[in-house]
Each structure stands twice: as structure tokens, then as C-alpha cells.
Motif scaffolding. Structure first.
Motif, PDB file in Angstrom:
ATOM      1  N   UNK A 189      10.449   5.792   6.589  1.00 13.11           N
ATOM      2  CA  UNK A 189      10.306   5.602   8.037  1.00 13.11           C
ATOM      3  C   UNK A 189       9.097   6.372   8.562  1.00 13.11           C
ATOM      4  N   UNK A 190       8.944   7.614   8.109  1.00 12.26           N
ATOM      5  CA  UNK A 190       7.778   8.406   8.527  1.00 12.26           C
ATOM      6  C   UNK A 190       6.476   7.719   8.103  1.00 12.26           C
ATOM      7  N   UNK A 191       6.431   7.273   6.854  1.00 10.71           N
ATOM      8  CA  UNK A 191       5.215   6.634   6.343  1.00 10.71           C
ATOM      9  C   UNK A 191       4.897   5.355   7.119  1.00 10.71           C
ATOM     10  N   UNK A 192       5.910   4.538   7.394  1.00  8.50           N
ATOM     11  CA  UNK A 192       5.691   3.293   8.131  1.00  8.50           C
ATOM     12  C   UNK A 192       5.188   3.568   9.544  1.00  8.50           C
ATOM     13  N   UNK A 193       5.832   4.499  10.243  1.00 13.38           N
ATOM     14  CA  UNK A 193       5.440   4.793  11.624  1.00 13.38           C
ATOM     15  C   UNK A 193       3.990   5.258  11.696  1.00 13.38           C
ATOM     16  N   UNK A 194       3.604   6.141  10.790  1.00 12.78           N
ATOM     17  CA  UNK A 194       2.247   6.677  10.809  1.00 12.78           C
ATOM     18  C   UNK A 194       1.223   5.633  10.388  1.00 12.78           C
ATOM     19  N   UNK A 195       1.553   4.845   9.366  1.00 13.12           N
ATOM     20  CA  UNK A 195       0.610   3.832   8.879  1.00 13.12           C
ATOM     21  C   UNK A 195       0.429   2.712   9.903  1.00 13.12           C
ATOM     22  N   UNK A 196       1.498   2.380  10.635  1.00 14.43           N
ATOM     23  CA  UNK A 196       1.404   1.351  11.676  1.00 14.43           C
ATOM     24  C   UNK A 196       0.649   1.849  12.905  1.00 14.43           C
ATOM     25  N   UNK A 197       0.598   3.161  13.085  1.00  8.61           N
ATOM     26  CA  UNK A 197      -0.032   3.702  14.281  1.00  8.61           C
ATOM     27  C   UNK A 197       0.880   3.658  15.485  1.00  8.61           C
ATOM     28  N   UNK A 198       2.171   3.855  15.273  1.00  8.68           N
ATOM     29  CA  UNK A 198       3.148   3.808  16.359  1.00  8.68           C
ATOM     30  C   UNK A 198       2.955   5.003  17.287  1.00  8.68           C
ATOM     31  N   UNK A 258      23.188  -2.592   4.972  1.00  5.87           N
ATOM     32  CA  UNK A 258      22.074  -2.607   5.914  1.00  5.87           C
ATOM     33  C   UNK A 258      22.061  -1.304   6.705  1.00  5.87           C
ATOM     34  N   UNK A 259      20.860  -0.796   6.926  1.00  7.94           N
ATOM     35  CA  UNK A 259      20.677   0.476   7.619  1.00  7.94           C
ATOM     36  C   UNK A 259      19.637   0.269   8.712  1.00  7.94           C
ATOM     37  N   UNK A 260      19.946   0.743   9.912  1.00  9.41           N
ATOM     38  CA  UNK A 260      19.034   0.725  11.050  1.00  9.41           C
ATOM     39  C   UNK A 260      18.563   2.145  11.306  1.00  9.41           C
ATOM     40  N   UNK A 261      17.267   2.338  11.441  1.00 11.14           N
ATOM     41  CA  UNK A 261      16.734   3.669  11.743  1.00 11.14           C
ATOM     42  C   UNK A 261      15.958   3.600  13.052  1.00 11.14           C
ATOM     43  N   UNK A 262      16.298   4.480  13.987  1.00 10.69           N
ATOM     44  CA  UNK A 262      15.550   4.616  15.227  1.00 10.69           C
ATOM     45  C   UNK A 262      14.756   5.909  15.157  1.00 10.69           C
ATOM     46  N   UNK A 263      13.473   5.820  15.496  1.00  8.21           N
ATOM     47  CA  UNK A 263      12.611   7.000  15.420  1.00  8.21           C
ATOM     48  C   UNK A 263      11.608   6.981  16.556  1.00  8.21           C
ATOM     49  N   UNK A 264      10.957   8.108  16.722  1.00 13.96           N
ATOM     50  CA  UNK A 264       9.955   8.303  17.760  1.00 13.96           C
ATOM     51  C   UNK A 264       8.717   8.901  17.090  1.00 13.96           C
ATOM     52  N   UNK A 265       7.540   8.394  17.454  1.00 13.86           N
ATOM     53  CA  UNK A 265       6.299   8.866  16.836  1.00 13.86           C
ATOM     54  C   UNK A 265       5.235   9.041  17.913  1.00 13.86           C
ATOM     55  N   UNK A 266       4.456  10.108  17.796  1.00 15.22           N
ATOM     56  CA  UNK A 266       3.356  10.312  18.741  1.00 15.22           C
ATOM     57  C   UNK A 266       2.000  10.050  18.082  1.00 15.22           C
ATOM     58  N   UNK A 267       2.031   9.431  16.919  1.00 12.25           N
ATOM     59  CA  UNK A 267       0.806   9.163  16.176  1.00 12.25           C
ATOM     60  C   UNK A 267       0.508  10.216  15.120  1.00 12.25           C
ATOM     61  N   UNK A 268       1.188  11.357  15.220  1.00 13.25           N
ATOM     62  CA  UNK A 268       0.994  12.434  14.245  1.00 13.25           C
ATOM     63  C   UNK A 268       2.304  12.923  13.646  1.00 13.25           C
ATOM     64  N   UNK A 278       0.824  -1.213   0.000  1.00 12.69           N
ATOM     65  CA  UNK A 278       0.000   0.000   0.000  1.00 12.69           C
ATOM     66  C   UNK A 278       0.858   1.263   0.000  1.00 12.69           C
ATOM     67  N   UNK A 279       2.005   1.200   0.695  1.00 15.28           N
ATOM     68  CA  UNK A 279       2.886   2.362   0.789  1.00 15.28           C
ATOM     69  C   UNK A 279       3.851   2.464  -0.392  1.00 15.28           C
ATOM     70  N   UNK A 280       3.908   1.432  -1.229  1.00 12.88           N
ATOM     71  CA  UNK A 280       4.843   1.428  -2.346  1.00 12.88           C
ATOM     72  C   UNK A 280       6.271   1.147  -1.928  1.00 12.88           C
ATOM     73  N   UNK A 281       6.452   0.477  -0.773  1.00 12.49           N
ATOM     74  CA  UNK A 281       7.794   0.120  -0.281  1.00 12.49           C
ATOM     75  C   UNK A 281       8.167  -1.275  -0.779  1.00 12.49           C
ATOM     76  N   UNK A 282       9.433  -1.452  -1.122  1.00 15.25           N
ATOM     77  CA  UNK A 282       9.912  -2.751  -1.584  1.00 15.25           C
ATOM     78  C   UNK A 282      10.366  -3.599  -0.399  1.00 15.25           C
ATOM     79  N   UNK A 283      10.260  -4.916  -0.564  1.00 19.39           N
ATOM     80  CA  UNK A 283      10.805  -5.880   0.382  1.00 19.39           C
ATOM     81  C   UNK A 283      11.341  -7.056  -0.422  1.00 19.39           C
TER      82      UNK A 283
END
Length: 201
Positions: free
Chosen positions: A174-183, A122-132, A48-53
Motif C-alpha cells: 500500500x505504501x509503495x502504490x500510494x507513493x508511486x502513484x503520487x497520491x 478480499x482485503x480493503x485498505x484505506x490510507x492517507x498520503x501526502x506525497x511523502x 515495476x513494483x513487483x506486485x502481483x495481479x
């Protein structure tokens, strides 16, 4: 309430049981955790987000795993479902290698087979999300090639060989994943960069 975001896989696996027992889960919901961990649900979200895996499959028996291997393609990163700390993960390059792995490890339950991306970064990303809003804390580049468990690898910060366009793509994904997951709280995303292509791994 209880925060289950610290401590890796172990507390995440406890989240559903705690919620069922009436314990309030603070931050990211149990459903959002399941969405991130259930391969079928997460793959649909990536689409849905157009991300590859990388191509992947899961099997319930060794015989099924052999059939999946041909479909996914070698080399394969093979692991039992819900492994902790990277234990029992292995890269196999042939049918014989897969048979040897299954004979030695004898996984109980589901077996995950992911296409292993040779020579990827390989890349590791750490992020913080408040839902918005999403705040990227760090983009870390692994020293070893993709496939070494992040707890066993060395990383450099900031990443030293990724260009501005790729870093922007990583931030946006990362922004799209966090928001779509509802983190609500912490999120860690692992990516593989192969040439000009970004993959969620």
C-alpha cells in the motif's frame, strides 16, 4: 479548487473535464488518477513494483471477449468498463456463461475480463498520503469471498485470519502504490489473498 476524492467513481470521472475547464484539482493529480484507472498503465506500474495481479484482458466486442476468455482462463469476473457500484459485474465459469452474460448485459464500450480468484480472502485498505508519507487507516477483511463488490460486502476490522507477515506485506504494498502513484489525499486499495500470495485486485 476542487477535491474529487470523495464520492467514488463519479467525481473521479469528472476530474479531467474540470481540469480542462481550468478548475484547479486539489490533492491527487488528474494524471495520477488516470494512472490508477488505466489498466495498461497500472499493470506496468504493478510490474515495476513487483506486485502481483490476476490475469486480465479487455475486449471491444463480444467476439473479442470470447477469445480473451480462453487466454485469461475461467472463472472470470466480467464487467463493462468504468462500472459504478459494482453494477453488471458477474462471475462466469464457461464459454456458455460468458455468451449468456454478453447477451443479457449488452455492454457498450470495453469489456473487462479478470481471472476470478476462487476461495480468496478480499482485503480493503484505506490510507492517507501526502506525497511523502503514508498512513494506513485500516486493513479490513471481507466476510464474503473475493469478488463481492466492496459496497455490498461486510468487513471486519482488524482482519481476523491474516498473519503478521501478510499484514506487513499489505502495508508495504500500500505504501509503495500510494507513493508511486503520487497520491496526495486518500487511497483505497483492494487485495486478494490466496494462500501465501497477495494480489492487487
Amino acid at each position: 479548487g476542487v477535491i474529487v476524492q470523495f464520492g467514488g467513481q463519479t467525481p473521479l470521472k469528472l476530474a479531467a473535464g474540470l481540469a480542462d475547464a481550468g478548475v484547479p484539482i486539489l490533492g491527487t493529480s488528474v494524471d495520477a488518477i488516470d494512472l490508477a484507472e488505466d489498466r495498461s498503465r497500472f499493470s506496468a506500474l504493478l510490474d515495476d513494483l513487483g506486485c502481483k495481479a490476476p490475469p486480465y484482458a479487455f475486449a471491444d466486442t463480444p467476439g473479442e471477449a470470447a477469445g480473451c476468455a480462453a487466454r485469461v482462463g475461467y472463472p472470470l469476473l466480467v464487467r463493462p468498463s468504468y462500472v459504478l457500484g459494482g453494477r453488471a459485474m458477474e462471475v462466469v465459469y464457461s464459454d456458455d456463461g460468458l455468451a449468456d452474460y454478453l447477451d443479457r448485459v449488452r455492454p457498450e464500450g470495453r469489456i473487462f475480463l479478470d481471472r476470478f480468484m476462487e476461495n480468496a480472502i478480499e482485503v480493503d485498505v484505506d490510507a492517507l498520503c501526502d506525497g511523502e508519507d503514508v498512513w494506513i487507516g485500516g486493513i479490513m477483511q471481507h466476510v464474503e469471498e473475493a469478488g463481492i463488490h466492496s459496497g455490498d460486502s461486510a468487513c471486519v476490522l482488524p482482519p481476523h485470519s491474516l498473519g503478521t507477515e501478510m499484514l506487513d506485506e499489505i502495508r508495504e504494498a500500500t505504501r509503495a502504490l500510494a507513493l508511486e502513484l503520487g497520491v496526495v489525499g486518500l487511497i483505497n486499495v483492494q487485495y486478494g489473498v490466496l494462500g501465501d500470495d497477495l494480489y492487487v485486485i
